[in-house]
Design a protein around this motif. Structure first.
Motif, mmCIF file in Angstrom:
data_model
loop_
_atom_site.group_PDB
_atom_site.id
_atom_site.type_symbol
_atom_site.label_atom_id
_atom_site.label_comp_id
_atom_site.label_asym_id
_atom_site.label_seq_id
_atom_site.Cartn_x
_atom_site.Cartn_y
_atom_site.Cartn_z
ATOM 1 N N ASN A 188 -3.356 2.329 2.879
ATOM 2 C CA ASN A 188 -2.658 1.449 1.959
ATOM 3 C C ASN A 188 -1.168 1.751 2.101
ATOM 4 O O ASN A 188 -0.722 2.854 1.768
ATOM 5 N N CYS A 224 -7.217 3.494 2.129
ATOM 6 C CA CYS A 224 -7.599 2.195 1.577
ATOM 7 C C CYS A 224 -8.734 2.370 0.571
ATOM 8 O O CYS A 224 -9.660 3.147 0.791
ATOM 9 N N LYS A 255 -8.596 -3.040 -2.015
ATOM 10 C CA LYS A 255 -7.768 -3.470 -0.878
ATOM 11 C C LYS A 255 -8.647 -3.901 0.289
ATOM 12 O O LYS A 255 -8.347 -4.859 0.985
ATOM 13 N N ASP A 268 -4.631 -7.683 7.053
ATOM 14 C CA ASP A 268 -3.899 -6.425 6.857
ATOM 15 C C ASP A 268 -2.549 -6.682 6.200
ATOM 16 O O ASP A 268 -2.141 -5.940 5.297
ATOM 17 N N ILE A 299 -1.900 -3.176 4.346
ATOM 18 C CA ILE A 299 -2.586 -1.996 4.861
ATOM 19 C C ILE A 299 -2.471 -1.980 6.381
ATOM 20 O O ILE A 299 -2.052 -2.959 6.995
#
Length: 154
Positions: free
Chosen positions: A87, A94, A98, A135, A140
């Protein structure tokens, strides 16, 4: 973070696909049993088997959405290849939220007829950090695990 190895990302995706397929087997078996029951001469009610099909199909669907939030930002496919998802908002592994957002966006992109499924792959190949649209939306990045620990334990 440096871009993760494309070969390892491909293998991790392949492993996660195989895992999802394996998790789908009970749903497939219940579906086949429901079809057999529906098409038999007795014309038996298959409602219970159809319910079980739907229930067991949710397992691979949920895995596909939250897989990158398992453990330390590692799906079961990423773990043996030492990849993880970080993250970028807080530099933590993560989490399931997320991961859900990332994979939901990627799924939405993939359902665009003809070109949707290839857009995410092009993003991984063409961007400097290897981040696909999912992403970027979730902020992330997939990285090699060793870089996370170097940055956070030095």
């Amino acid at each position: 973070y440096p871009k993760a190895s494309l070969g390892n990302r491909f293998l991790a995706a392949l492993l996660d696909g195989l895992i999802s397929t394996g998790l789908s087997i009970p749903a497939i078996l219940f579906f086949v049993a429901a079809l057999e029951k529906t098409m038999s001469y007795n014309n038996d009610n298959a409602d219970g088997l159809i319910f079980l099909t739907i229930l067991f199909y949710l397992i691979p669907v949920i895995y596909g959405l939250i897989k990158d939030g398992l453990g330390q930002g590692q799906s079961w496919g990423k773990r043996p290849l030492d990849l993880m998802v970080v993250n970028l908002d807080n530099n933590a592994p993560c989490d399931k939220g997320k991961s859900f957002f990332r994979n939901f966006i990627s799924t939405l992109v993939a359902i665009i007829p003809f070109i949707g499924w290839i857009i995410e792959a092009i993003m991984v190949l063409a961007t400097d950090d290897g981040r696909k649209l999912g992403d970027k939306a979730a902020n992330i990045q997939v990285i090699e695990k060793k870089y996370y620990y170097l940055n956070n334990h030095s």
